[in-house]
Design a protein around this motif. Sequence first.
Motif, short mmCIF file in Angstrom:
data_model
loop_
_atom_site.label_atom_id
_atom_site.label_comp_id
_atom_site.label_asym_id
_atom_site.label_seq_id
_atom_site.Cartn_x
_atom_site.Cartn_y
_atom_site.Cartn_z
N LEU A 2 1.36 7.52 6.14
CA LEU A 2 2.05 6.29 5.77
C LEU A 2 3.56 6.50 5.75
CD1 LEU A 2 -0.09 5.14 2.71
CD2 LEU A 2 -0.16 4.24 5.03
N SER A 3 4.25 5.45 6.12
CA SER A 3 5.70 5.49 5.98
C SER A 3 6.05 5.34 4.50
CB SER A 3 6.35 4.36 6.78
OG SER A 3 6.07 3.12 6.17
N ARG A 4 7.29 5.61 4.18
CA ARG A 4 7.74 5.47 2.79
C ARG A 4 7.54 4.04 2.30
NH1 ARG A 4 12.48 8.08 -0.33
NH2 ARG A 4 12.65 6.65 -2.07
N GLU A 5 7.87 3.06 3.13
CA GLU A 5 7.74 1.66 2.76
C GLU A 5 6.28 1.27 2.53
OE1 GLU A 5 9.53 2.66 5.52
OE2 GLU A 5 11.47 2.54 4.50
N GLU A 6 5.38 1.73 3.42
CA GLU A 6 3.95 1.44 3.27
C GLU A 6 3.40 2.07 1.99
OE1 GLU A 6 2.55 1.10 7.92
OE2 GLU A 6 2.77 3.09 7.00
N ASN A 7 3.83 3.30 1.72
CA ASN A 7 3.39 3.98 0.50
C ASN A 7 3.84 3.21 -0.74
OD1 ASN A 7 2.14 6.18 -0.88
ND2 ASN A 7 4.19 6.89 -1.40
N GLU A 8 5.09 2.77 -0.76
CA GLU A 8 5.60 1.97 -1.88
C GLU A 8 4.80 0.68 -2.03
OE1 GLU A 8 8.28 2.42 -4.15
OE2 GLU A 8 8.16 4.50 -3.47
N LEU A 9 4.47 0.05 -0.93
CA LEU A 9 3.74 -1.21 -0.95
C LEU A 9 2.37 -1.08 -1.61
CD1 LEU A 9 3.62 -4.21 0.04
CD2 LEU A 9 2.45 -3.32 2.06
N ILE A 10 1.65 0.00 -1.30
CA ILE A 10 0.28 0.12 -1.82
C ILE A 10 0.18 0.89 -3.14
CG2 ILE A 10 -0.73 -0.07 0.47
CD1 ILE A 10 -1.33 2.94 0.31
N THR A 11 1.24 1.53 -3.59
CA THR A 11 1.15 2.29 -4.84
C THR A 11 1.83 1.62 -6.03
OG1 THR A 11 3.11 3.60 -4.26
CG2 THR A 11 0.95 4.51 -3.67
N ARG A 12 2.69 0.66 -5.81
CA ARG A 12 3.35 -0.04 -6.92
C ARG A 12 2.43 -1.14 -7.43
NH1 ARG A 12 6.79 3.64 -8.45
NH2 ARG A 12 8.12 4.29 -6.73
N VAL A 13 2.08 -1.10 -8.73
CA VAL A 13 1.12 -2.05 -9.28
C VAL A 13 1.70 -2.88 -10.43
CG1 VAL A 13 -0.93 -0.78 -8.58
CG2 VAL A 13 0.14 -0.28 -10.79
N GLY A 14 3.00 -2.84 -10.63
CA GLY A 14 3.61 -3.64 -11.69
C GLY A 14 3.52 -5.12 -11.39
N GLN A 15 3.87 -5.94 -12.39
CA GLN A 15 3.83 -7.39 -12.20
C GLN A 15 4.78 -7.79 -11.08
OE1 GLN A 15 4.72 -9.14 -15.99
NE2 GLN A 15 2.59 -9.13 -16.59
N GLY A 16 4.31 -8.69 -10.23
CA GLY A 16 5.13 -9.20 -9.15
C GLY A 16 5.12 -8.37 -7.89
N THR A 17 4.42 -7.24 -7.88
CA THR A 17 4.32 -6.43 -6.66
C THR A 17 3.09 -6.86 -5.87
OG1 THR A 17 3.00 -4.70 -7.72
CG2 THR A 17 5.41 -4.45 -7.81
N ALA A 18 3.08 -6.56 -4.59
CA ALA A 18 1.96 -6.97 -3.74
C ALA A 18 0.64 -6.38 -4.23
CB ALA A 18 2.23 -6.56 -2.29
N MET A 19 0.60 -5.07 -4.46
CA MET A 19 -0.65 -4.44 -4.90
C MET A 19 -0.98 -4.85 -6.34
SD MET A 19 -3.26 -2.78 -3.96
CE MET A 19 -2.79 -2.07 -2.42
N GLY A 20 0.03 -5.01 -7.18
CA GLY A 20 -0.20 -5.45 -8.55
C GLY A 20 -0.84 -6.83 -8.58
N ASN A 21 -0.33 -7.74 -7.76
CA ASN A 21 -0.92 -9.09 -7.69
C ASN A 21 -2.35 -9.04 -7.18
OD1 ASN A 21 1.47 -10.15 -8.63
ND2 ASN A 21 2.23 -10.70 -6.60
#
Length: 143
Positions: A2-21
């Motif tokens: 994964l690229s850095r951006e893809e990794n950030e996208l799927i690992t961030r789970v706070g409110q308002g994040t893609a994976m969090g939502n």
Amino acid sequence: MLSREENELITRVGQGTAMGNTMRRYWIPALLAHEIAEPDRPPVRVRLLGEDLVAFRDTQGRIGLLDEYCPHRRASLFFGRNEECGLRCVYHGWKYACDGQCLDMPNEPPEPSFKQYFVGWGLIFLGLVALGVLLGVLMRVLR
């Protein structure tokens, strides 16, 4: 890989994040039932998807899962007293039901002085009277 951006996208789970939502759309195991098996016992800390929560069982055996921090002064409800069908904040004594509704505010006057407001036409209107009355007056004036 994964690229850095893809990794950030799927690992961030706070409110308002893609994976969090995405994760908030599903039931998530929070704790074991035996951790809050008895009524009126101290609350238990729970951390889910970057949110700090407290779990407790009230006098009637209902389960409550609330934000850890009291909305009044942000004191930790983890140190609160679980009593008479609610969790009481130790800082100012506000008491919350299992569903988060505030049941008691001993340090507030009987008639709360919380101000009401609404936003419209790029302005914030403060309601010193009931919001319904304020809206009715505004609508008549603007006709």
